[in-house]
Design a protein around this motif. Structure first.
Motif, PDB file in Angstrom:
ATOM      1  N   ASP A 153       0.842  -1.190   0.000  1.00  0.00           N
ATOM      2  CA  ASP A 153       0.000   0.000   0.000  1.00  0.00           C
ATOM      3  C   ASP A 153       0.886   1.252   0.000  1.00  0.00           C
ATOM      4  O   ASP A 153       1.738   1.412   0.873  1.00  0.00           O
ATOM      5  CB  ASP A 153      -0.900   0.003   1.240  1.00  0.00           C
ATOM      6  CG  ASP A 153      -1.865  -1.169   1.238  1.00  0.00           C
ATOM      7  OD1 ASP A 153      -2.837  -1.120   0.482  1.00  0.00           O
ATOM      8  OD2 ASP A 153      -1.632  -2.114   2.000  1.00  0.00           O
ATOM      9  N   THR A 154       0.667   2.101  -0.956  1.00  0.00           N
ATOM     10  CA  THR A 154       1.487   3.322  -1.048  1.00  0.00           C
ATOM     11  C   THR A 154       0.897   4.470  -0.238  1.00  0.00           C
ATOM     12  O   THR A 154       1.624   5.392   0.146  1.00  0.00           O
ATOM     13  CB  THR A 154       1.620   3.756  -2.519  1.00  0.00           C
ATOM     14  OG1 THR A 154       0.312   3.934  -3.089  1.00  0.00           O
ATOM     15  CG2 THR A 154       2.369   2.706  -3.318  1.00  0.00           C
ATOM     16  N   GLU A 155      -0.410   4.441   0.034  1.00  0.00           N
ATOM     17  CA  GLU A 155      -1.032   5.489   0.841  1.00  0.00           C
ATOM     18  C   GLU A 155      -0.839   5.155   2.317  1.00  0.00           C
ATOM     19  O   GLU A 155      -1.106   4.043   2.749  1.00  0.00           O
ATOM     20  CB  GLU A 155      -2.532   5.594   0.526  1.00  0.00           C
ATOM     21  CG  GLU A 155      -2.793   5.925  -0.945  1.00  0.00           C
ATOM     22  CD  GLU A 155      -4.164   5.476  -1.389  1.00  0.00           C
ATOM     23  OE1 GLU A 155      -4.870   4.845  -0.579  1.00  0.00           O
ATOM     24  OE2 GLU A 155      -4.516   5.746  -2.536  1.00  0.00           O
ATOM     25  N   ASP A 156      -0.364   6.149   3.073  1.00  0.00           N
ATOM     26  CA  ASP A 156      -0.082   5.935   4.493  1.00  0.00           C
ATOM     27  C   ASP A 156       0.778   4.689   4.687  1.00  0.00           C
ATOM     28  O   ASP A 156       0.463   3.792   5.484  1.00  0.00           O
ATOM     29  CB  ASP A 156      -1.382   5.799   5.296  1.00  0.00           C
ATOM     30  CG  ASP A 156      -2.240   7.051   5.224  1.00  0.00           C
ATOM     31  OD1 ASP A 156      -1.674   8.148   5.297  1.00  0.00           O
ATOM     32  OD2 ASP A 156      -3.463   6.903   5.102  1.00  0.00           O
TER      33      ASP A 156
ATOM     34  N   GLU B  35       3.548   3.758   6.104  1.00  0.00           N
ATOM     35  CA  GLU B  35       4.055   3.288   7.388  1.00  0.00           C
ATOM     36  C   GLU B  35       2.962   2.714   8.279  1.00  0.00           C
ATOM     37  O   GLU B  35       3.240   1.920   9.184  1.00  0.00           O
ATOM     38  CB  GLU B  35       4.775   4.428   8.109  1.00  0.00           C
ATOM     39  CG  GLU B  35       6.163   4.716   7.568  1.00  0.00           C
ATOM     40  CD  GLU B  35       7.051   3.477   7.564  1.00  0.00           C
ATOM     41  OE1 GLU B  35       7.162   2.826   8.619  1.00  0.00           O
ATOM     42  OE2 GLU B  35       7.607   3.159   6.503  1.00  0.00           O
ATOM     43  N   LEU B  36       1.726   3.112   8.030  1.00  0.00           N
ATOM     44  CA  LEU B  36       0.605   2.597   8.812  1.00  0.00           C
ATOM     45  C   LEU B  36      -0.169   1.526   8.057  1.00  0.00           C
ATOM     46  O   LEU B  36      -1.243   1.109   8.492  1.00  0.00           O
ATOM     47  CB  LEU B  36      -0.337   3.746   9.191  1.00  0.00           C
ATOM     48  CG  LEU B  36       0.252   4.827  10.088  1.00  0.00           C
ATOM     49  CD1 LEU B  36      -0.772   5.939  10.306  1.00  0.00           C
ATOM     50  CD2 LEU B  36       0.695   4.245  11.424  1.00  0.00           C
ATOM     51  N   SER B  37       0.356   1.091   6.930  1.00  0.00           N
ATOM     52  CA  SER B  37      -0.351   0.129   6.077  1.00  0.00           C
ATOM     53  C   SER B  37       0.548  -1.051   5.738  1.00  0.00           C
ATOM     54  O   SER B  37       0.583  -1.517   4.599  1.00  0.00           O
ATOM     55  CB  SER B  37      -0.829   0.808   4.797  1.00  0.00           C
ATOM     56  OG  SER B  37      -1.641   1.923   5.083  1.00  0.00           O
TER      57      SER B  37
ATOM     58  N   SER C  79       3.738  -1.731  11.933  1.00  0.00           N
ATOM     59  CA  SER C  79       5.009  -1.378  11.305  1.00  0.00           C
ATOM     60  C   SER C  79       6.217  -1.694  12.188  1.00  0.00           C
ATOM     61  O   SER C  79       7.342  -1.782  11.696  1.00  0.00           O
ATOM     62  CB  SER C  79       5.015   0.113  10.941  1.00  0.00           C
ATOM     63  OG  SER C  79       4.834   0.913  12.092  1.00  0.00           O
TER      64      SER C  79
END
Length: 320
Positions: A16-19, A21-23, A81
């Protein structure tokens, strides 16, 4: 020797490229090439690629491919993460189950010495004897007087006589024999027993050796508080716990990819809730869950990856 050349192909998945570090997902957080000397209490996956025990028990083979299918189902699951996860590969068995058990036992012992939390992916439920004997070997050097419990989610007791040969139906009889030979309590609890799949001889043996169990028809939400209370009492005197989950405990619609699908079974959410309960009790009692395994995943019999996904969800609960 452990098989590791397939791990890179197993640990692939969505990024996932959106968010970002949280994904994170498990395939992004798992390490299988450079391993530490001390795992610092983190989960470490170990596969047991075997269906020889199932074959000896006159079941349907295919569970030797279970560890790969379980990893592939785990790869895309969400993951924090900061999670540190490891995979050391597979113990592989052809027809020499006894040697494979010795190898698995050695690997479990070694991982525990390295401060790991082993999660073993099967393979047939013969995996349980290799897992248990490795844990006992470790405890004999670290805490020889520790009282170890076995919590098994299973439609079967798996208390068959291992003579002339062990199989997927004998691991907990082997554990009982070890306990008897070493004058140690045999603390065994089975949740999900199918009375139509266990002979009178197995029930008699269970009675004689103080096994505790809950039948499949009693595993429903209206009875969960009673089961939780029973587990609380059973766990109280223990010093350590081994959890094993046989996927044939679940209904065939949820877990078709097993040697012996259940006509009734126990709902997956019910088992997950009981696992949460046990984890909470063990944390409160300061009773470590030293080892866990998930058994009987047979991808050749699976439908739409249902059983593999369920195995991954169970492993996820045990890991975190």
């Amino acid at each position: 020797m452990l098989k590791t050349d397939h791990l890179a192909d197993c640990w692939q998945g969505r990024v996932d490229t959106e968010d970002a570090e949280l994904s994170r997902r498990i395939h992004q957080q798992i390490t299988y090439d450079t391993l530490p000397d001390d795992f610092d209490g983190q989960p470490v996956l170990l596969g047991f690629a075997s269906d020889e025990g199932v074959r000896r028990n006159q079941g349907r083979p295919g569970a030797k491919d279970g560890p790969i299918a379980a990893r592939q189902a785990l790869a895309n699951l969400a993951c924090a993460s900061d999670a540190q996860l490891y995979d050391i590969g597979d113990v592989c068995c052809d027809t020499d189950l006894e040697t494979a058990h010795q190898t698995l036992s050695h690997q479990v012992h070694r991982l525990l010495e390295q401060n790991a939390r082993p999660i073993v992916l099967g393979g047939g439920h013969e995996v349980a004897w290799g897992s248990y004997s490795g844990l006992r070997s470790f405890l004999s050097t670290q805490a020889p007087n520790a009282r170890l419990g076995i919590l098994n989610f299973d439609a079967h007791f798996d208390l068959r006589n291992p003579n002339p040969k062990p199989s997927s139906g004998t691991p907990f009889r082997q554990a009982q024999q070890w306990c008897e030979a070493n004058e140690t309590p045999f603390d065994y609890f089975v949740c999900g027993i199918n009375p139509s799949a266990n002979t009178d001889a197995l029930f008699e043996f269970a009675y004689e050796h103080d096994v505790q169990w809950v039948e499949d028809l009693d595993c429903h939400w209206g009875n969960i508080s009673n089961i939780q209370s029973q587990l609380t009492d059973w766990l109280a005197p223990l010093d350590a716990l081994y959890i094993t989950v046989c996927l044939d405990v679940f209904p065939a619609a949820d877990a078709p990819g097993v040697s012996a699908p259940s006509a009734v079974g126990v709902p997956p959410a019910f088992v997950l809730k009981l696992l949460q309960t046990v984890q909470g009790i063990c944390e409160q009692n300061e009773t470590p869950i030293l080892l866990a395994d998930v058994a009987e995943l047979n991808p050749t019999l699976d439908l739409d990856g249902r059983t593999a996904k369920l195995a991954a969800r169970i492993a996820y609960q045990l890991m975190f």
